[in-house]
Design an enzyme around this catalytic site. Structure first.
Site, mmCIF file in Angstrom:
data_model
loop_
_atom_site.group_PDB
_atom_site.id
_atom_site.type_symbol
_atom_site.label_atom_id
_atom_site.label_comp_id
_atom_site.label_asym_id
_atom_site.label_seq_id
_atom_site.Cartn_x
_atom_site.Cartn_y
_atom_site.Cartn_z
ATOM 1 N N ARG A 1 -15.542 -80.083 60.057
ATOM 2 C CA ARG A 1 -16.672 -80.984 60.360
ATOM 3 C C ARG A 1 -16.170 -82.395 60.648
ATOM 4 N NH1 ARG A 1 -20.163 -80.215 55.224
ATOM 5 N NH2 ARG A 1 -21.612 -81.702 56.161
ATOM 6 N N ARG B 1 -21.105 -83.186 46.252
ATOM 7 C CA ARG B 1 -22.465 -82.874 46.675
ATOM 8 C C ARG B 1 -22.722 -81.367 46.625
ATOM 9 N NH1 ARG B 1 -24.551 -85.134 52.431
ATOM 10 N NH2 ARG B 1 -23.548 -83.314 53.325
ATOM 11 N N ARG C 1 -25.378 -86.200 68.477
ATOM 12 C CA ARG C 1 -24.018 -85.911 68.017
ATOM 13 C C ARG C 1 -23.033 -85.808 69.163
ATOM 14 N NH1 ARG C 1 -25.515 -83.596 62.750
ATOM 15 N NH2 ARG C 1 -23.598 -83.504 61.524
ATOM 16 N N ARG D 1 -24.841 -76.420 49.192
ATOM 17 C CA ARG D 1 -24.602 -76.219 50.628
ATOM 18 C C ARG D 1 -23.219 -75.611 50.850
ATOM 19 N NH1 ARG D 1 -26.194 -81.445 54.138
ATOM 20 N NH2 ARG D 1 -24.542 -80.556 55.428
ATOM 21 N N LYS E 1 -25.795 -90.702 55.110
ATOM 22 C CA LYS E 1 -26.902 -90.844 56.083
ATOM 23 C C LYS E 1 -28.234 -90.389 55.489
ATOM 24 C CE LYS E 1 -25.076 -88.323 59.435
ATOM 25 N NZ LYS E 1 -23.738 -87.939 58.944
#
Ligand code: IMP
Length: 373
Positions: free
Chosen positions: A328, A310, A271, A316, A197
């Site tokens: 998640r 990532r 969300r 992160r 995204k």
């Protein structure tokens, strides 16, 4: 404000204004016909209340007869009228005043007047409570007018909206709903964590000149010492959703920072269905709406591989821990995926294959946007 069927109306002419004006009309007509032989022809259904109050202000001898023409069934004139029913008694040599609630296109009055041509009346005049000069296309302008009003739909005091509202004791005008601004391109970019995204949002932002709002980025950028920052972090660091009321507030304040935007890409929001409903309301108040939801579809194994990779680059915390990743993804499946159904039911959902090169995926998004425009 009041509601009649599906429309909202607001007060337009009050009771006091009506009685004052009707008294003036009554005086005028009483003076004009003091030597005449006056017969009122009241046009049902709409004119019944007006006729009743007008008659109370007539101080000379007069008669009243009720006639009926076809009436409205919606908010726009049908442009055609039927026969005149209820016309009885000899009208020859008499002075007729047709009493109407409203003269809009003027077709009803023209038709009544043409039907009265054979009656040999001494005179025929028209008294209407309301007159819409901007809608008028008829031959005969009214002789007595209570109020000249703009060309907007009114209800009450005998006038109806699909037969409802005649009983209201004053006149109400329809409240214009703001039409959504279709020129604004508001895209909800949707998909599970790791679907791409963020990357694709930046491309869409550049290609279409949009503002990109990522609620995740906004949360991460919040001052970790501020109360809101601490609160948001306590949820997002563990892969849980920040509560709706906090998210909605933050989102609204972000959008309000860009009043001139040609459109917005919503990345990571809404969300939950509650957030989607809040976004609809928020945008409607701004005179716009969500244009489409583009949902990136990627299989779960691929998502996990992407997120771990990532984490190496972004650092992160929520990308590095497989347990948090799983949480998640589960949260997405349970709480977030139903948001797609919300937009599907509005006919705004496009499913986009989110696997392939970044360019391939962008091209799929561009063509979905272009074909929707
Ligand atoms: P005309 O267009 O002048 O022939 O009006 C025909 C009829 O349409 C009126 O007698 C009313 O019954 C109806 N009408 C026109 N405008 C309105 C409105 O704003 N509210 C309710 N009825 C209306």
């Amino acid at each position: 404000m009041i509601q009649v069927l599906d429309k909202s109306f607001e007060v337009f002419i009050t009771k006091e204004e009506l009685s004052k004006e009707i008294a003036t009309l009554g005086d005028q007509i009483s003076k004009d016909y003091k030597d005449g032989d006056l017969v009122f022809l009241s046009v049902l259904n709409g004119a019944f209340m007006f006729t009743s109050d007008l008659m109370k202000n007539i101080t000379i001898d007069c008669e009243v007869s009720f006639v009926k023409m076809s009436s409205y069934s919606g908010v726009e004139s049908k442009g055609k009228v039927d026969e005149l029913i209820g016309l009885n008694g000899d009208l020859s040599g008499r002075d007729i005043v047709i009493v109407e609630d409203i003269v809009d296109s003027g077709l009803t009055i023209d038709k009544i007047i043409s039907l009265l041509e054979t009656s040999n009346a001494a005179s025929v005049k028209v008294c209407t409570l309301l007159y819409k000069p901007d809608a008028f296309t008829g031959q005969k302008r009214p002789d007595y007018v209570g109020f000249s009003i703009p060309n907007a739909f009114v209800v009450g005091y005998g006038l109806d909206y699909d037969q409802k509202g005649r009983n209201l004791d004053m006149i109400y005008q329809v409240r214009e709903q703001k039409k959504p601004n279709k020129d604004m391109l508001n895209i909800v970019l949707f998909g599970p964590p790791g679907a791409g995204k963020g990357t694709q949002s930046e491309r869409l932002r550049d290609k279409y000149g949009l503002v990109h709002i990522s609620t995740g980025d906004v949360f991460r950028a919040l001052d970790s010492e501020s109360e809101l920052g601490k609160l948001a972090k306590s949820y997002s660091d563990h892969g849980n959703l920040v509560p709706d009321e906090i998210t909605i507030k933050i989102l609204e304040s972000e959008v309000s920072k860009h009043p001139e935007a040609k459109g917005v890409i919503y990345d990571g929001f809404p969300r939950t269905t509650a957030q989607a409903e809040a976004l609809d309301k928020f945008l409607a108040a701004k005179g716009t709406e969500v244009s489409m939801m583009l949902s990136l579809v990627v299989a779960e194994d691929e998502l996990k591989t992407r997120l771990i990779a990532r984490a190496e680059v972004s650092g992160r915390k929520d990308d590095a821990d497989p347990k948090i990743i799983q949480n998640r993804i589960n949260t997405y499946n349970n709480s977030t995926a139903p948001v797609a159904d919300f937009y599907k039911s509005q006919g705004k959902l496009s499913q986009i294959n989110g696997v392939g090169t970044i360019d391939d995926i962008s091209d799929r998004l561009y063509s979905a946007i272009n074909s929707a425009e």
